[in-house]
Design an enzyme around this catalytic site. Structure first.
Site, PDB file in Angstrom:
ATOM      1  CB  CYS A   1     -46.701   3.247  -4.975  1.00 19.88           C
ATOM      2  SG  CYS A   1     -48.261   2.927  -4.112  1.00 19.88           S
TER       3      CYS A   1
ATOM      4  CB  CYS B   1     -48.908   5.043  -7.974  1.00 17.01           C
ATOM      5  SG  CYS B   1     -48.504   6.027  -6.509  1.00 17.01           S
TER       6      CYS B   1
END
Length: 395
Positions: A314, A319
């Site tokens: 991601c 992230c």
């Protein structure tokens, strides 16, 4: 009925099996399909700013006519220039009609052929919602796409009850169209009206609903209602398989209330273009993350010292910057940043998922891509009947 311009605004760019990639052009921007629409129930996608949504790749939001009617009300929305200006979002907005919420949230409701009388879930006050008022509310909101007021029966409804809902929804659609034209004109310049086909899991009623709906006008898009309301996923797939050949190829198809990753991938396989659901933000607020390896709840003790991001595939801000260990710390400490970051991640995950699906369609290999993606994703989902703490089962 004069043909509205919405049909010409939908440009099909590629297909792969029944999966479709297209562009829906509206005055406030283009929507590339397949697309996911985050739900901004009260003029906000919970905990996320319009700027964050734009950065996540969101192209269209969903607003809720029932909730916005009760609070802040149509007078406020009208005086302040509609929902776009009120919430600071300059892209397209789709509004549902309020029907589903009246039937599912109102403390008491009484349905008749003219409309629904209900008591607010907020304060118990008595209200009357009709097809005409639903169109008035959506006009005050200033929605770019407005949904017809329909009756959505529960998943376990009898055939007789579903038949009644189909007939009533068709009668209400005629009234919605007449009222919509007083706000937007017969050419739909002020917003497009999508009808909603009903029929629950009864294939013949679904097909009849589609046939009679299409006979009433050359609609700019079609809503598919009455699914994801408690039926098994296999039933949803069977219904979509049955109705896909009868849906116009040159109009967008919107499956209402669907937004778990695997459900989205399977519905795109069956020719659906547009989706909405509260799932990404509701699950995010409860600590459940969507990842390419399935769903998991970040509050689990096993993440206390995990330095990895939520999902290594991601590209969202969560992230890119934070570890699972830190996110778990935020949740167990009751810090609001945790629910914001997981909500942002889940929204970006679904936006990116639809982009990956679109790319696979344009390559002509959607079914192969979908099979591979689902095999990886489903290996990580908790076994049937076992939910991790905080995970929501349905939208």
């Amino acid at each position: 009925m004069t043909r509205p311009p919405g049909k010409e605004r939908f440009r099909l760019e590629g297909t792969s099996g029944r999966a479709r990639a297209a562009v829906l052009s509206l005055a406030r921007g283009e929507i590339r399909t397949p697309c996911f629409m985050p739900v901004g129930t009260l003029g906000t996608v919970k905990s996320l700013t319009p700027g964050e949504l734009r950065e996540a790749g969101v192209e269209v939001l969903l607003g809720n006519a029932y909730h916005l009617y009760l609070r802040p009300g149509t007078r406020v929305l009208t005086e302040l220039g509609g929902l776009h200006r009120f919430m600071g979002w300059d892209g397209p907005i789709l509004t549902d009609s309020g029907g589903f919420q009246v039937f599912s949230l109102a403390r008491i409701n009484e349905i008749d052929d003219e409309g629904v009388t209900f008591r607010s879930h907020l304060d118990g006050s008595l209200h009357r919602l009709t097809p005409e008022l639903s169109m008035d509310i959506q006009a005050a909101i200033g929605a770019d796409i407005r949904m017809a007021f329909d009756e959505c029966p529960p998943g376990e409804a009898s055939r007789e009850a579903v038949r009644t809902a189909v007939e009533r929804s068709l009668a209400w659609l005629e009234r919605c169209q007449a009222r919509h034209e007083t706000h937007s004109g017969r050419d739909g310049r002020g917003g497009l009206l999508f009808p909603i086909v009903q029929g629950a899991s009864f294939g013949d009623l679904r097909l009849e609903s589609i046939e009679r709906t299409l006979a009433m006008g050359d609609w700019p898009g079609i809503g598919i209602g009455g699914l994801s309301v408690g039926e098994e996923k296999e039933v949803t797939h069977r219904v979509l398989d049955a109705i896909e050949p009868s849906l116009p190829r040159d109009r967008p198809r919107y499956l209402m209330g669907v937004g778990y990753p695997d459900d989205l991938v399977e519905a795109v396989r069956r020719g659906v273009d547009m989706f909405d659901c509260v799932a990404p933000t509701r699950n995010g607020r409860n600590g459940t993350a969507f990842t390419a390896q399935g769903r998991f709840n970040i509050k689990g003790a096993r993440f206390a010292t995990d330095p990895a991001p939520l999902d290594e595939t991601c590209d969202c801000a969560c992230c890119a910057r934070y570890s699972r260990a830190y996110l778990r710390h935020l949740f167990v400490s009751g810090e609001l940043l945790g629910l914001r970051l997981l909500s942002l991640h889940n929204v970006r995950f679904l936006i990116r998922l639809t982009s990956l699906a679109r790319a696979a369609i344009l390559r002509g290999e959607y079914n192969r891509w979908a099979d591979d993606w689902l095999a990886t994703y489903r290996r990580g989902i908790p076994r049937a009947g076992i939910q991790e703490e905080g995970e929501d089962a349905e939208c």
